[in-house]
Every structure is written in C-alpha cells, then in structure tokens.
Write an enzyme that holds these catalytic residues in place. Structure first.
Site, PDB file in Angstrom:
ATOM      1  CG  ASN A  11      40.339  22.071  43.626  1.00 30.61           C
ATOM      2  OD1 ASN A  11      40.781  21.129  44.287  1.00 30.61           O
ATOM      3  ND2 ASN A  11      41.119  22.819  42.857  1.00 30.61           N
ATOM      4  CD  GLU A  12      44.270  23.536  44.842  1.00 27.89           C
ATOM      5  OE1 GLU A  12      45.006  22.545  45.048  1.00 27.89           O
ATOM      6  OE2 GLU A  12      44.508  24.411  43.978  1.00 27.89           O
TER       7      GLU A  12
END
Length: 817
Positions: A426-427
């Site tokens: 994630n990210e």
C-alpha cells in the site's frame, strides 16, 4: 499424522518492563490463541483502551516482556517418529523453550513455525514462550540497517508485525503480544503433506485443477515410493501421482468437463467443491488433507486505449465493475474475532452491494474464516502483501522473513476462489516517488526488489493462476520511472487530495481507470460514541474525543469540508450529524462519479468499510458494527442499477448504469423544482440500457442546470437522483417542512414522515433512542406531498414519539429545531 491442539493450561506473566502494580508479580490464566491484552482485560483491573483516554494508559506495554508457560505432556518420540511443535502465529518477537532449551527465536507474526522437538520430549516437559518488545526489536533492526522513511513515528518497517498495531490515522497504538494463532503438536512417520496448492482454471466448459503437492520425507526411516491421490468426491473425479524415492513434489491434474463455475456475487452462483488429498506408502495412509475450492479464472486487462490503459478485473473472462471497499482488521485485538463476527461484517458489506474486499497491507493475512466466508458469499478478495506507507530494507534480517511469510500465505490461500488479486503493498511505490523518500534514502534499498522481483518470482512459482500488481496505486508492468504510479489514466489510483486539501466535488477533476482508495471522514454513530466517551467528553476539542481522532488535522478537515456546503454547527450534536451527512454526501458523490464513467473506469474501492475500535474515521460501519449514514449512501450508490445526474462538459446529464445481466428498459421522469419543491418543468425519457452497460442521456429539462438555483430530480423504477447546484447553506430553511408520527410494531417501530415542501436527506438516527435500534433506510429526499415509512428494528421498550424528536429525525437542515 496425529495432530493435537495445545490450547489449554497456559499461564502468562510479565518478565520485563515497567508494568503496573496490578500486573507485576502476577501469573494469569492465558487464552491461547490470544494476546496479553485480552488476558489483562479479563481481570477487570485495567481500563479498556478503547474507552475514554485509556489508550494512553497502556503505553507501558510497548516496552514490556511476557512469558507464557504450559505443561507439555507428550510421550517421548518412538524410533522413526517425527514430533513437531507447530505455531501458526507468534506475535511477534518470541523465544520458544522446552525445559529451558531454546528451540526457536522468531521475529514475524505473519508466518508459521514448525519446530522439531523429538529429541526433547520426555513425557513431562515445560513449554515456554517469551515475548519481548517488538518496538525495541524494531529499533535495533533500524539501527543496524539504517532508518527508512515511513508515515508514522514508530519503526513499523523494521519488524514483521501488523503495521497498524503501532497506531494509524484511524487506529490505536497498542502493540499486542501473544500466541495469536493455533499451536499444536504433530507426530508423523515416513512422510507428510508439507503443502497442497490447488490451482483452478477454466477452458471453455472444462474445469482444470492442478493440485500441487509438496512432501516432506522424515529422513528417519526408509520411505520408498509414495503415492499421492487427489479426489473431488462430489464430482467423481480422481487422480494420482507416484513419487519415486527421494522425490518431494508432484502435480495431480484433475479435469472436469462441464465443471460448476464460481462467480462473484451479482454475476452467478458460488458452487464450491470438496478436494481430498491423501499421501500413502505401500497402501498405508501417512497424511491427508481436506480442502474446498472452486472452478473460475481471474485476470486483469491492462490493454492500452485512447484514454491510457485499462485496469479491469476479469472473472471467467467477464469484465467485473468492482464495487469494492477497503478492509482493515475488524478488531485491533485480533484474537477476539469469531467466525460470527466476520459473517456479520460480510453481511454488512453485502448489504451495501459490495462485491470486493481489499485486505489492506497494514493489517494481516486474515483468518481462514475470512476467506471461507468470502468463498461462500461470492465476495472477491484483493489481497495486499503486508507492506504499507513505508520504505522497506531489502537486506537481512528482513528479506528472508518476507520470503517466508509470502510463501506461507500464498500456499495457505491458494485454494480460495474468492482471492482474485495479489498486490505488492500500500502506497509504497507512490511514497518513493512523491513523499521525499529518495533524498532520505540516499540510494539505500526501499522495497523495489520485493515488488518487482521477489513477489513476482514467488507467485510465478507458487500461484501463477492469479494476477499481480506491484502496489496500490501502481501500473502493472510499467516501472515507476516511466509512468507515475498514481497516474489516473493508468493502473490503480488513490484519490486523497479531495479529503486532504479540496472539497469532495473535486472528484470530478479526474476519471481514474480504477480508484482503489478514496474516502471522507465522520465520527462513529451516537450510540458508539457515547459508549466510548463520557458525557463531559462529548465535544470536538475534548482530549478524549481527540484521542479518537487520529488523522492529522482531522477535525480541521471535517470543518473545512463542512464549510463548503453547510454552516458549521456550534452545537456538538448538530456538528456530529452534519459531519455524518457530509461523509454520506461525499461517498455518494465519489462512487456515482466513478460508476458513471464505466467502462472507462472499472473499479471503485472505498476507504473504508470498517473500524477496529470506536474512532472518527473514513469507515461507513463504525467500531461497534453500527452503520453510519454513509453506509446507506454507499448502498444506494452501489445499487446494481444506478440513476445519477452528472455534470459533463459544462452540462448536466442523466446517466443510467446497469450492472445486471438483463437489459434495462427505462422510463425516466426528470423534473426541475424550486427550493420549495414546486415542479417548474418535467420530462419523461424512455430508453434501453444494455446488460452491464452505461447510458448517458441529454435531457432538455436539464439545460442550464449548472447555473441554476433550482434543483433537479430524476426518478426511474423507484430510484431517485437529486442534483442541487446551490449549496445547502444558501438554500432557505422551510419551517414545518416535515410532519412525522411513530408507532410500535412487531419487532420494533415505524416512523411515517410526510413532506409539506422539499425535504432532503431525511434520516432517523434510531441508535440515539436505543443502542440496539437499526433503521432500514436513510437519506431519503421527498417532494411536497410524498411520504416515506422508516422501519426500525429494536427490542427496546420506548415511547415511539422519541423517534420523531429533533435530534433523531434529521434532514439536510443540519441545525436541530
């Protein structure tokens, strides 16, 4: 194989750290599987960290150490017998001993440990597991490898522990420890099934199941030839493979003409098939495994087109518009969750017309119950690998831990047809490009080797049957140096500018191909909030309220977001309703925008469905499992058939989205009304919308809408869309616009409302009357003369008139009368 659970007779005590007097020197009964927090709370002597400001009262736990102990009454190993302790989850920095002899030192809560103890068993042993501070361990690893950038203060990226255990912008900082998943002793001879990976595919009407089997030979006695048999008993299909001496892997291919096909919810049925795998030698069964799986295929279409490149999930070759939500742990204290808890959460997701859950990378690989229920209910699962919002060192001691945890969990989850996408994290790729990490890293490793090399290589070996994306957001197959990972025209996209810096109407500024994160905050429901906070803390600037608002400048963003549309209320109860209504509006606005652009856009994954404790957050279901108004907005925006009025190129258009398998014959009534609801003009529009299709209609009555002070209402088959070019704060408030009456009925209450003039977003906040009360509908807009009946389920005996009180019966006039 003989397997026995070791879940009884455990104790736990503090053996390090500055612990409270109520804990020091005490030996407590321990729940296994469980964590120390759960056992300490069971004594009733320590405050619940979910309530008031008590989270802060547990900060001492971060640097504490704990010792679990239990008697291990296992007979000594017989000649030729292997005996192993199997820990499915140790959270996190653990040392396992038997009678003081160390048998394992672990540093990863996301993997299984299998420990050979045959030389230590005497028939009466003492088993102990010591847990040391994960925070202190992470600090040591960070000092060894060098600091890597991260979004939060603690070194979450230097230890393989649930990242959000260290706190997040919606979660508490508790840093659990304990034997959090099952532990058992297993005794076996000759050989055992080390791994079974059934990988399903479809070819026309024929289902194929490649059952990959890995075998471990004991090395203690002659094994000779082994036989692996795989059966689909319900389908009458059997296959075998023979393993010559020394061979430890085989593939059994099962072919099923006319196989039952598994589909996601809304696309078909979810037939599951039983799979039995048996390992034998010379006719003697050595080990067996029983699994469930299903026949289906999944892929991601990334074909270039005139807008950039697609990101569309294909199930059985059919493009699926993803009506998804992000999933975080349902309870921060993970071991309290039961199958019933997961089932209730899944039902809330299905009730909101969700078809995909994204298991976010700052949490855990979920329990078997989670994936079993997803298989049964037809909920697709997007599974992140567990890296989130940080740069991760690619050196030891972390690299081998990533390798082990991914291998463990890919094998464990491979049977599940619901699992549709593997995602690198994630990210993290986005963070490397945009968050100033490159300067901080100064050339140090940051995780690219995981996303681009290690994870794809492991999946090519273990699970080539599912698509993989290097991250969210990211562009599969395209390096970040060539294309920005959050480019809305390619791959997956996260839209956080609207929450952090702009109003939610700025969703219109982009048409992402697949939006895998976006959202808007609101406090929990009133009953949840008042359970968590004392009456004197029910103000938005109280320390306790702010401790349950983890987002940076969260209340400031809530107020600025409100100010675009409403006068910001001063009264806390009004402010609470206004922020909840604004979250609901933001949710509808974003999801309807994304769906209106299908098939150019093929995914909407809201942040987030759930909470892990009572908190102000982006969830649509709060930490006590109560549905916020935004849940009702999401249900409507996710409806299989959607009517929405959308600005397009300076004009207002009627957009009809048909996400069903049948053509939609439309008879639409579109009206222009003034602020009181008087109809100024109307028009009927007929047409057809293809199955899984979208139609954009120009309607003359909508001409000039974007510059008007009037409202526009479209009605089709009981569905309604309202477009108001004027902000609520600029609309006149009509006194007495709504009349209401309530009565008791079987199972609860009915609240009947009738509009004298236009009334927007009528809601019954039933939990303000009784904590168990749930209403069937919310956010209903009524024209003059229209009625609506809200049905409230509740076991509480109350005066029905309470459901029509000014703090319960609410509208878009956010200040109570």
């Amino acid at each position: 194989m003989i397997s026995k659970e070791l879940h009884t007779g455990w104790t736990v005590r503090a053996v390090g750290g500055d612990v409270p007097a109520a804990v020091a020197g005490r030996t407590l009964s321990a729940t296994v599987p469980g964590t120390v927090h759960v056992d300490l709370l069971a004594t009733g002597e320590l405050p619940d960290p979910y309530l008031g400001a008590h989270e802060s009262d547990w900060a001492w736990f971060h640097r504490s150490a704990w010792r679990y102990e239990a008697d291990l009454s296992e007979p000594a190993a017989e000649p030729g017998e292997r005996v192993e302790l199997v820990f499915e989850g140790l959270d996190t920095v653990a040392t396992v001993t038997i009678d003081g002899t160390e048998v394992a030192s672990t540093r990863n809560m996301h993997r299984t440990y299998r420990l050979d103890v045959r030389e230590l068993l005497t028939g009466s042993n003492r088993l102990a597991v010591r847990f040391d501070s994960a925070l202190e361990h992470a600090e040591k690893v960070e000092a060894q490898l060098g600091r890597r950038p991260r979004a939060y203060p603690h070194p979450i990226n230097a230890v393989r522990k649930m990242a959000c255990s260290f706190g997040w912008d919606w979660g508490p900082d508790l840093q659990t420890a304990g034997i959090w998943r099952p532990v058992r002793v297993q005794r076996w001879r000759t050989a055992r099934l080390a791994a079974v990976r059934p990988l399903a595919s479809l070819d026309g009407g024929t289902g194929r199941l490649a059952v990959h089997v890995d075998v471990e030979r004991s090395g203690l006695e002659e094994a000779g030839e082994l036989l692996v048999e795989a059966r689909l008993p319900g389908l009458g299909v059997t296959g075998t493979a023979r393993l010559a001496p020394g061979v430890v892997a085989a593939v059994v291919l099962l072919e099923v003409p006319g196989a039952p096909v598994w589909w996601p919810v809304g696309y078909g049925e979810q037939p599951l098939v039983d799979l039995e795998v048996r390992l034998s030698a010379a006719g003697r069964e050595l080990d067996a495994r029983a699994l469930r799986t299903a026949f289906r295929s999944v892929a991601i279409d990334t074909t270039p087109d005139e807008h950039g490149s697609r990101f569309a999930l294909l199930v059985n070759g059919v493009p699926v518009f993803v009506r998804g939500v992000n999933w975080i742990p349902e309870d921060h204290l993970l071991t309290r969750l039961t199958r019933d808890d997961y089932a209730a959460a899944f039902d809330r997701a299905l009730g909101a017309n969700v078809n995909l859950l994204r298991v976010w990378g700052g949490g855990v690989f979920e329990s078997d119950d989670f994936y079993d229920l997803a298989d049964e209910k037809g909920l697709l699962v997007w599974q992140d690998f567990l890296l989130a919002c940080a740069a991760y060192a690619e050196e030891e001691p972390l690299r081998s831990e990533f390798l082990a945890e991914v291998r463990d969990n890919v094998v464990r989850l491979s049977p599940h047809p619901s699992l549709a996408v593997w995602n690198g994290g994630n990210e993290n790729v986005w963070g490397h490009e945009d968050w100033g990490w490159k300067e901080d890293l100064a050339g140090a490793s940051w995780g690219a080797g995981y996303y681009d090399e290690l994870f794809p290589a492991l999946l090519a070996e273990l699970d080539p049957s599912r698509p993989y994306s290097p991250g969210s957001p990211a562009n599969p197959g395209v390096p970040a140096s060539e294309l920005h990972p959050n480019d809305p025209d390619h791959g997956t996209h996260h839209q956080w500018e609207v929450w952090n810096r702009a109003d939610y109407t700025h969703h219109l500024d982009a048409v992402p191909r697949f939006c895998s994160e976006f959202g808007w905050q609101a406090p929990p429901t009133w009953a949840t909030l008042t359970r968590a906070l004392a009456p004197e803390d029910l103000r938005k600037d109280s320390p306790a309220f702010l401790l349950h608002q983890k987002a940076e400048d969260g209340n400031g963003k809530l107020d600025r977001g409100l100010a675009h549309h409403f006068e910001v209320p001063q009264d806390f109860a009004d402010w609470h309703w206004a922020t909840q209504l604004n979250q609901a509006r933001a949710t509808s606005f974003a999801v309807e925008h994304l769906r209106s652009w299908s098939p150019r856009t093929m995914g909407s994954v809201l942040w987030q469905i759930n909470d892990c404790w009572p908190v102000t957050s982006w969830s649509v279901v709060d930490g006590d499992g109560r549905r916020k108004p935004a849940w009702y907005a999401l249900r409507a925006a996710h409806a299989p058939r959607l009517v929405t009025l959308q600005p397009r190129e300076g004009r207002l258009r009627l957009v009809l989205v048909n996400d069903t398998a049948q053509e939609w014959v439309v008879d639409a009534l579109v009206r222009r009304v003034d602020a009181s609801g008087e109809v100024l003009a109307s028009e009927r529009i007929g047409g057809r919308v293809a199955a899984r299709g979208t139609a954009v209609q120009a309607v003359p009555v909508l001409d000039g809408a974007l510059g008007s002070t009037d409202l526009f209402v479209a009605d089709v088959d009981g569905l309604r869309s309202v477009f108001c070019p004027v902000e609520d704060k600029d609309l006149p408030v009509v006194a007495g616009a709504l009349e209401a009456e309530a009565c008791a009925v079987d199972g609860g209450y009915e609240v009947r409302v009738r509009a004298r003039s236009l009334v927007r977003d009528v809601a019954v906040l039933a939990d303000r009357v009784a904590p168990d009360a749930e209403v069937d509908d919310m956010l209903v807009t009524l024209l003059p003369g229209e009625e609506h009946v809200f049905r409230v389920s509740s076991r509480a005996a109350v005066d029905p008139a309470e459901f029509t009180g000014p703090l319960v019966l609410r509208t878009s006039a956010v200040v109570s009368a």
